[in-house]
Design a protein around this motif. Structure first.
Motif, PDB file in Angstrom:
ATOM      1  N   LEU A  65      -4.856   9.556   1.634  1.00 27.79           N
ATOM      2  CA  LEU A  65      -5.676   8.529   2.254  1.00 27.79           C
ATOM      3  C   LEU A  65      -6.406   7.819   1.118  1.00 27.79           C
ATOM      4  CD1 LEU A  65      -6.931   7.171   4.790  1.00 27.79           C
ATOM      5  CD2 LEU A  65      -8.692   8.951   4.707  1.00 27.79           C
ATOM      6  N   VAL A  68     -10.278   3.089   3.836  1.00 26.80           N
ATOM      7  CA  VAL A  68     -10.583   2.935   5.261  1.00 26.80           C
ATOM      8  C   VAL A  68     -11.360   1.632   5.399  1.00 26.80           C
ATOM      9  CG1 VAL A  68     -11.685   3.953   7.294  1.00 26.80           C
ATOM     10  CG2 VAL A  68     -10.738   5.444   5.523  1.00 26.80           C
ATOM     11  N   ARG A  69     -10.935   0.800   6.346  1.00 24.20           N
ATOM     12  CA  ARG A  69     -11.605  -0.481   6.564  1.00 24.20           C
ATOM     13  C   ARG A  69     -11.865  -0.688   8.048  1.00 24.20           C
ATOM     14  NH1 ARG A  69     -10.390  -0.933   1.816  1.00 24.20           N
ATOM     15  NH2 ARG A  69      -9.211  -2.158   0.423  1.00 24.20           N
ATOM     16  N   SER A  91     -10.057   8.945  -2.817  1.00 25.85           N
ATOM     17  CA  SER A  91      -8.891   9.298  -2.008  1.00 25.85           C
ATOM     18  C   SER A  91      -8.990  10.767  -1.591  1.00 25.85           C
ATOM     19  CB  SER A  91      -7.596   9.064  -2.785  1.00 25.85           C
ATOM     20  OG  SER A  91      -7.524   9.936  -3.893  1.00 25.85           O
ATOM     21  N   LYS A 127      -8.767   0.774  10.088  1.00 30.27           N
ATOM     22  CA  LYS A 127      -7.448   0.708   9.470  1.00 30.27           C
ATOM     23  C   LYS A 127      -7.451   1.706   8.322  1.00 30.27           C
ATOM     24  CE  LYS A 127      -4.180  -2.316   7.148  1.00 30.27           C
ATOM     25  NZ  LYS A 127      -3.983  -3.656   6.577  1.00 30.27           N
ATOM     26  N   LEU A 128      -6.581   2.715   8.427  1.00 36.88           N
ATOM     27  CA  LEU A 128      -6.441   3.736   7.396  1.00 36.88           C
ATOM     28  C   LEU A 128      -5.267   3.356   6.498  1.00 36.88           C
ATOM     29  CD1 LEU A 128      -6.707   6.947   9.631  1.00 36.88           C
ATOM     30  CD2 LEU A 128      -8.552   5.646   8.566  1.00 36.88           C
ATOM     31  N   THR A 129      -5.486   3.360   5.196  1.00 41.84           N
ATOM     32  CA  THR A 129      -4.448   3.009   4.229  1.00 41.84           C
ATOM     33  C   THR A 129      -4.067   4.248   3.437  1.00 41.84           C
ATOM     34  OG1 THR A 129      -5.378   0.782   4.065  1.00 41.84           O
ATOM     35  CG2 THR A 129      -3.864   1.451   2.323  1.00 41.84           C
ATOM     36  N   PRO A 135       0.037   1.692   6.935  1.00 43.29           N
ATOM     37  CA  PRO A 135      -1.312   1.877   7.476  1.00 43.29           C
ATOM     38  C   PRO A 135      -1.290   2.322   8.946  1.00 43.29           C
ATOM     39  CG  PRO A 135      -0.815  -0.456   7.246  1.00 43.29           C
ATOM     40  CD  PRO A 135       0.336   0.296   6.636  1.00 43.29           C
ATOM     41  N   THR A 137      -3.749   2.229  12.491  1.00 41.03           N
ATOM     42  CA  THR A 137      -4.927   1.680  13.155  1.00 41.03           C
ATOM     43  C   THR A 137      -5.426   2.721  14.142  1.00 41.03           C
ATOM     44  OG1 THR A 137      -4.107  -0.564  12.897  1.00 41.03           O
ATOM     45  CG2 THR A 137      -5.799  -0.219  14.574  1.00 41.03           C
TER      46      THR A 137
END
Length: 153
Positions: A65, A68-69, A91, A127-129, A135, A137
């Motif tokens: 990970l 996070v946005r 991360s 939104k997790l990247t 990604p 959601t």
């Protein structure tokens, strides 16, 4: 010409096809991420909130990970807590066939510079990247400020 070379060629072709099938992307050779148990306690502060969730990896490859946005906050930072000491992290690893847990008193998300104060019953979209996987959601429900899950985290 004998039948033996043809039989060996056919056997080699079948063996090669089976080997390729074994190398194909059967779902276990990559990370398979899902999210459960997400929640945000209703913030007591006008500009900051915490978030918790579990990321499960059913795949055979680890992932990470990386960000996070959310439109709900100016920024979201990730933290670990060890021995009572909180540290910001860039991360978090998600092991193959494992989980990454964000829970009260441990790893957690900090929503900073809230654009509005979420209320119990609302949801916050995240939104997790990840380093390798696309990604995800997540709809994070806002719970009471005193909510503590009994299962999942």
């Amino acid at each position: 010409m004998s039948r033996r070379p043809a039989a060996l060629t056919a056997a080699a072709a079948v063996t090669g096809a089976l080997a390729l099938t074994g190398c194909s992307d059967s779902g276990t050779s990559k990370a398979e991420l899902s999210v459960s148990g997400s929640y945000m306690p209703q913030p007591v502060s006008a500009d900051m909130a915490a978030g918790f969730l579990t990321i499960t990896n059913k795949g055979g490859t680890k992932d990470e990970l990386t960000a996070v946005r959310s439109e709900a906050a100016g920024q979201i930072t990730m933290h670990s807590t060890l021995g009572g000491e909180m540290r910001e992290r860039s991360s978090f690893a998600i092991p193959a066939h494992g989980r990454l847990v964000f829970r009260s008193g441990g790893n957690h998300l900090m929503f900073e510079q809230l654009r509005h104060r979420p209320k119990q019953g609302q949801t916050v979209t995240l939104k997790l990247t990840f380093a390798k996987t696309g990604p995800l959601t997540v709809e994070m429900p806002v719970k009471s400020a005193t909510y503590h899950p009994t299962t999942g985290n």
